[in-house]
Design a protein around this motif. Structure first.
Motif, short mmCIF file in Angstrom:
data_model
loop_
_atom_site.label_atom_id
_atom_site.label_comp_id
_atom_site.label_asym_id
_atom_site.label_seq_id
_atom_site.Cartn_x
_atom_site.Cartn_y
_atom_site.Cartn_z
N GLY A 140 0.79 -1.22 0.00
CA GLY A 140 0.00 0.00 0.00
C GLY A 140 0.82 1.27 0.00
N TYR A 141 2.14 1.18 -0.16
CA TYR A 141 2.97 2.38 -0.19
C TYR A 141 3.02 2.94 -1.61
N THR B 236 -3.60 4.36 2.13
CA THR B 236 -4.83 4.32 2.93
C THR B 236 -4.84 5.45 3.96
N GLU B 237 -3.69 5.79 4.52
CA GLU B 237 -3.63 6.86 5.50
C GLU B 237 -3.64 8.23 4.84
N LEU B 238 -3.26 8.28 3.55
CA LEU B 238 -3.13 9.57 2.88
C LEU B 238 -4.46 10.05 2.29
N ILE B 239 -5.18 9.17 1.58
CA ILE B 239 -6.35 9.64 0.83
C ILE B 239 -7.64 8.88 1.16
N ILE B 240 -7.58 7.89 2.05
CA ILE B 240 -8.78 7.11 2.37
C ILE B 240 -9.29 7.55 3.75
N PRO B 241 -10.58 7.93 3.86
CA PRO B 241 -11.13 8.26 5.18
C PRO B 241 -10.99 7.09 6.14
N HIS B 242 -10.87 7.41 7.41
CA HIS B 242 -10.57 6.38 8.41
C HIS B 242 -11.62 5.29 8.44
N TYR C 235 -11.29 -0.72 1.92
CA TYR C 235 -10.33 -0.53 0.82
C TYR C 235 -9.24 -1.60 0.86
N LEU C 236 -8.72 -1.91 2.03
CA LEU C 236 -7.68 -2.94 2.16
C LEU C 236 -8.22 -4.30 1.75
N ASN C 237 -9.47 -4.59 2.07
CA ASN C 237 -10.07 -5.86 1.66
C ASN C 237 -10.15 -5.97 0.14
#
Length: 297
Positions: A139-140, A165-171, A177-179
């Motif tokens: 995910g980097y 995920t930490e940059l552009i995905i809401p918490h 998203y990871l799934n």
């Protein structure tokens, strides 16, 4: 001389000289008186020994010449063989050089073609109207194009190396998203643009959430599996769709109202008209003057 002694003629001459020397040695070993009496025999033996020595010398020279000729022929054959081998090596090296040059040219052409292709891909990557984000299997972010900078507000320098995920995905959407990434990684089939699209909510640099349409593809390079995400800000499109839906609903409502209006008006008009038509028909069956008949018609 050991080699010469293998020759029968030379060996027999050498044996004769040996026998002659033995006879001479016996004469010399006699007493002085006997030696003086046998001087003529000694001289005769020495003359014979000289002739035999001369013959063996000639034979030795002949044999030596033969040996040298053989050695010379062998050396010539060796030189000829070396020349043939050298020529074969030169030809092989020439062929190898030509092959290397040809392979180098092919490699150079392939390298140039790859360079041009990479330049075209880089140009397409930079000028794409969609945000393109390339990430590794953890995910980097590996690549972040200019459209992504405009959409999310981050520069490529800020984004590359960060966790997407930490940059552009809401918490609250990160787990989903990871799934999806895990599912795409297991399927190993790239979802090209136009296929496998889905909508989600993204986060920009200022912390504002906005809707995006995303399609994800997978590929492989020396870094392993990579994910190529195409994202498009659909805020304006959703607004247009909402406006279009509202206009459609209003049009449908107006059409429904019009239909209802015509249905009611038709009913309300038919009822009195039927009465009027009936009365006129009855009036037509009555005795009327010519002027009244004209009014009735």
């Amino acid at each position: 001389f050991a080699k010469m002694r293998l020759d029968d003629a030379f060996d027999s001459q050498l044996s004769a000289v040996g026998s002659r020397l033995n006879k001479i040695a016996k004469i010399i070993d006699r007493s002085d008186h006997e030696l003086l009496n046998d001087l003529d025999q000694l001289i005769s033996e020495l003359v014979s020994a000289r002739e035999e020595a001369h013959q063996i010398a000639l034979t030795g020279i002949g044999l030596r010449s033969q040996y040298e000729d053989a050695e010379r022929a062998s050396f010539i054959r060796l030189l000829l063989g070396a020349a043939i081998v050298s020529l074969a090596i030169i030809l092989f090296l020439g062929y190898l050089l030509v092959t290397i040059v040809r392979q180098y040219r092919l490699y150079q052409e392939a390298s140039d073609a790859i360079g041009h292709a990479n330049a075209r891909i880089k140009s397409s990557f930079d000028v794409s109207s969609d945000a393109i984000i390339v990430t590794d299997n953890k995910g980097y972010i590996l690549e972040f194009n200019m459209a992504a900078e405009a959409v999310f507000g981050f520069t490529a320098f800020e984004a590359i190396g960060s966790d997407v995920t930490e940059l552009i995905i809401p918490h609250h959407l990160r787990a989903a998203y990871l799934n999806k990434l895990i599912r795409f990684s297991k399927i190993k089939k790239p979802h090209l643009r136009g296929k496998g699209r889905f909508e989600m909510t993204a986060l920009n640099k200022s912390g504002e959430e906005f809707p995006v349409e995303i399609s994800i593809g997978t590929s492989s390079d020396q870094r392993g599996t990579i994910f190529i995400s195409y994202l498009r800000d659909i805020t304006r499109r959703l607004a247009d769709e909402k406006e279009l839906k509202t206009a459609r609903d209003e049009a449908l409502a107006a059409e429904t109202a019009k239909s209802y209006f015509f249905a009611v008006m038709s009913h309300e008009m038919r009822t009195p008209l039927n009465g009027i038509f009936g009365t006129l028909e009855l009036l037509g069956n009555s005795k009327l003057s010519k002027k009244q008949r004209g009014y009735l018609d």
